[in-house]
Design a protein around this motif. Structure first.
Motif, PDB file in Angstrom:
ATOM      1  N   ASP A  48      22.198 -18.155  30.782  1.00 44.10           N
ATOM      2  CA  ASP A  48      23.532 -18.989  30.086  1.00 44.10           C
ATOM      3  C   ASP A  48      24.162 -18.166  28.928  1.00 44.10           C
ATOM      4  O   ASP A  48      24.341 -19.212  28.097  1.00 44.10           O
ATOM      5  N   GLU A  49      24.661 -16.916  29.510  1.00 39.55           N
ATOM      6  CA  GLU A  49      25.504 -16.475  28.525  1.00 39.55           C
ATOM      7  C   GLU A  49      26.893 -15.564  29.144  1.00 39.55           C
ATOM      8  O   GLU A  49      27.428 -14.533  28.784  1.00 39.55           O
ATOM      9  N   ALA A  50      27.472 -17.005  30.094  1.00 42.26           N
ATOM     10  CA  ALA A  50      28.273 -16.204  30.609  1.00 42.26           C
ATOM     11  C   ALA A  50      29.828 -16.307  29.408  1.00 42.26           C
ATOM     12  O   ALA A  50      30.772 -15.086  29.084  1.00 42.26           O
ATOM     13  N   ALA A  51      29.415 -16.668  28.459  1.00 40.28           N
ATOM     14  CA  ALA A  51      30.813 -15.948  27.646  1.00 40.28           C
ATOM     15  C   ALA A  51      30.305 -15.089  26.269  1.00 40.28           C
ATOM     16  O   ALA A  51      30.742 -14.330  25.420  1.00 40.28           O
ATOM     17  N   MET A  73      18.131  -9.547  33.582  1.00 38.90           N
ATOM     18  CA  MET A  73      17.301 -10.523  34.186  1.00 38.90           C
ATOM     19  C   MET A  73      18.270 -11.327  33.970  1.00 38.90           C
ATOM     20  O   MET A  73      18.764 -12.186  33.072  1.00 38.90           O
ATOM     21  N   ASP A  74      18.858 -12.064  35.239  1.00 40.28           N
ATOM     22  CA  ASP A  74      19.596 -13.672  35.438  1.00 40.28           C
ATOM     23  C   ASP A  74      18.710 -14.552  35.768  1.00 40.28           C
ATOM     24  O   ASP A  74      17.265 -14.718  36.838  1.00 40.28           O
ATOM     25  N   ASP A  75      17.911 -15.052  34.176  1.00 42.48           N
ATOM     26  CA  ASP A  75      17.082 -16.235  33.837  1.00 42.48           C
ATOM     27  C   ASP A  75      17.133 -17.864  33.936  1.00 42.48           C
ATOM     28  O   ASP A  75      17.080 -18.430  33.286  1.00 42.48           O
ATOM     29  N   ALA A  99      17.011 -10.988  39.235  1.00 38.78           N
ATOM     30  CA  ALA A  99      16.860 -12.298  39.037  1.00 38.78           C
ATOM     31  C   ALA A  99      15.282 -12.955  38.575  1.00 38.78           C
ATOM     32  O   ALA A  99      13.515 -12.897  39.126  1.00 38.78           O
ATOM     33  N   ALA A 100      15.089 -14.072  37.983  1.00 37.93           N
ATOM     34  CA  ALA A 100      13.582 -14.212  36.794  1.00 37.93           C
ATOM     35  C   ALA A 100      13.077 -16.054  37.942  1.00 37.93           C
ATOM     36  O   ALA A 100      13.575 -16.013  39.153  1.00 37.93           O
ATOM     37  N   ALA A 113      10.605 -13.123  31.216  1.00 37.62           N
ATOM     38  CA  ALA A 113      12.267 -12.092  31.573  1.00 37.62           C
ATOM     39  C   ALA A 113      11.793 -10.817  30.731  1.00 37.62           C
ATOM     40  O   ALA A 113      11.997  -9.530  31.453  1.00 37.62           O
ATOM     41  N   CYS A 114      11.486 -10.600  29.937  1.00 40.04           N
ATOM     42  CA  CYS A 114      11.340  -8.863  29.225  1.00 40.04           C
ATOM     43  C   CYS A 114      10.238  -8.271  30.301  1.00 40.04           C
ATOM     44  O   CYS A 114      10.540  -6.996  30.569  1.00 40.04           O
TER      45      CYS A 114
END
Length: 367
Positions: A48-51, A73-75, A99-100, A113-114
Motif C-alpha cells: 500500500d505504497e501508492a503515494a 515486491m508487491d506485498d 508478487a509476494a 518480502a525482503c
C-alpha cells in the motif's frame, strides 16, 4: 568529588556528549567508486505504497556510477501500488515487479518480502530500501564502493529525515541522537562486537556472499527490526558491518504526524529498549541527562548539563540534516520517547499484539 544530584546529572549528560563528539568525528561518507562488474539490486518491499512508490522508483532509476536493477515486491497491496510499478516497468527494463506469496506462519511481513526480494535479485550487492526513501544519484555506487573497498558484509546509513510537523519533530530525531550519543563507535566497523552493531532498515546494503552465507532475512524472520537484528547476525558470523553518514545519500519521510509516528515507533520499540531489564536503566540514563537537570536549576552544574545535552542535540541535528527547529523540542522529545518505550513494554508484558499495515504481530518474549 562529591556525588550530589547535580554532579550525577552532569556526569549523565557528559557521557553522551563525549561519546557523540567522538562518533561525529568518526562518522564518514562512503568512499571509493564501485568496481567494474558490480551490479546493485535495489530491492523495495511495498505494501500500500501508492503515494510513495513512483517517486521512489524514479530516484532509484537515476543512479549513476554503477549498474543497477530494481525489484519491487508487491506485498498484498490494496491500492494502486502494483499498477504504478507495472507502468514504470513497461518503459524501463531495469524494473521488475513480483508478487509476494502468502505470508507463512512465523514470519513478519517485511522480513518475508525482503527474503523473497533477496532470492529474486541478480546483483553482487543487495540494497534494501523502504518505499518512502529517495536515493541520491550516487547512493548505490557509493555504498557498493565503500563495501568492497573496506571489506564489509553490510553497510547502512540513516537517510536525511524529512520532518514536517511538530509530531514528527517530537519522535523522529531520537533515532540519530541514540545512535550517535549512546552507541560506542556509532556502528563503525572497528567496533566488531555484535552488541555494538547498528543498521537502519530504511537503507541497508548487503554483499550477496554475506547475505547467502548468513541466511539473510530468513535467519531473522520473526523480527520487526532488521536494521538491528540482521547487522548483529552478520557480525556474529564474522562479517564486518558499518554505518556511514546518510544525509547526502538519501532522504526519507518516515511518518506523517504524531499518531503515525507513535504507532510506528511503538511497534519497533518492542525489540529495542522496551525490555524489563533494559528500560529502567535507559530511563535513568535518558531522564537523568536530558530532563533531571531542569529540576536542579539554578545550580551551575545543572546549567552545564543542559548546555552539554543541547549542544549534542544541535550537533547531531545539523550533521544529520534534520530541521534546526526540532532542537527546541528536545526535552519533550525525550519524554515522548520514554512514554513510547514504557507503553511498548506494558503491551509486551500483557501479550498485546501490534498492528501495522493490516497485519498483527504477537508480543516478543520479555527479556
Amino acid at each position: 568529588m562529591t556525588w550530589d544530584p547535580t554532579t550525577i546529572a552532569l556526569a549523565l549528560a557528559a557521557l553522551p556528549a563525549l561519546n557523540g563528539l567522538v562518533n561525529l568525528f568518526l562518522l564518514r561518507a562512503p568512499d571509493g567508486p564501485a568496481p567494474a562488474g558490480t551490479l546493485v539490486s535495489i530491492l523495495i518491499p511495498a505494501r500500500d505504497e501508492a503515494a510513495n512508490i513512483g517517486a521512489c522508483l524514479e530516484a532509484a532509476l537515476a543512479q549513476q556510477g554503477v549498474d543497477i536493477e530494481v525489484v519491487v515486491m508487491d506485498d498484498g497491496s490494496t491500492d494502486g501500488t502494483p499498477d504504478i510499478v507495472g507502468a514504470i516497468a513497461a518503459r524501463d527494463p531495469r524494473v521488475r515487479l513480483i508478487a509476494a506469496p502468502p505470508l507463512p506462519e512465523g514470519w513478519s511481513g517485511k522480513m518475508h518480502a525482503c527474503a523473497q526480494l533477496g532470492a529474486a535479485a541478480c546483483g553482487t550487492h543487495l540494497l534494501f530500501i523502504d518505499a518512502d526513501v529517495r536515493l541520491a544519484p550516487g547512493a548505490a555506487a557509493g555504498l557498493a564502493g565503500h563495501a568492497v573497498g573496506h571489506g564489509l558484509g553490510l553497510v547502512s546509513a540513516v537517510p536525511r529525515q524529512r520532518i514536517e510537523t511538530i509530531g514528527e519533530g517530537l519522535t523522529v530525531p531520537i533515532i540519530n541522537l541514540l545512535l550517535l550519543g549512546y552507541l560506542p563507535g556509532g556502528g563503525r566497523a572497528f567496533t566488531r562486537l555484535p552488541g555494538f552493531a547498528a543498521g537502519c532498515g530504511q537503507m541497508m546494503m548487503v554483499a550477496r556472499d554475506a547475505y547467502a552465507a548468513t541466511g539473510g532475512h530468513g535467519a531473522v524472520r520473526t523480527t520487526l527490526h532488521d536494521g538491528l537484528k540482521l547487522t548483529r547476525l552478520l557480525r556474529t558470523r564474522g562479517w564486518r558491518t558499518e554505518m556511514v553518514a546518510g544525509a547526502d545519500l538519501a532522504a526519507c519521510r518516515m511518518y506523517r504526524g504524531f499518531g503515525e509516528s507513535w504507532r510506528g515507533f511503538l511497534k519497533n520499540a518492542r525489540e529495542g529498549m522496551a525490555t524489563p531489564l533494559g528500560l529502567p536503566v535507559w530511563t535513568v540514563v535518558l531522564a537523568g541527562a536530558h530532563l533531571w537537570p531542569f529540576a536542579l536549576l539554578p545550580a551551575g552544574a545543572a546549567w552545564l548539563a543542559l548546555a552539554l545535552v543541547f549542544a549534542l542535540r544541535a550537533a547531531v541535528t545539523l550533521r544529520s540534516g534534520e530541521p534546526a527547529w526540532t532542537i527546541v523540542l528536545h526535552p519533550a522529545a525525550v519524554v515522548v520517547a520514554l512514554a513510547i518505550q514504557w507503553t511498548a513494554l506494558a503491551r509486551v508484558l500483557t501479550g498485546r499484539k501490534e498492528g501495522w499495515k493490516g497485519r498483527s504481530y504477537a508480543a516478543p518474549e520479555p527479556s
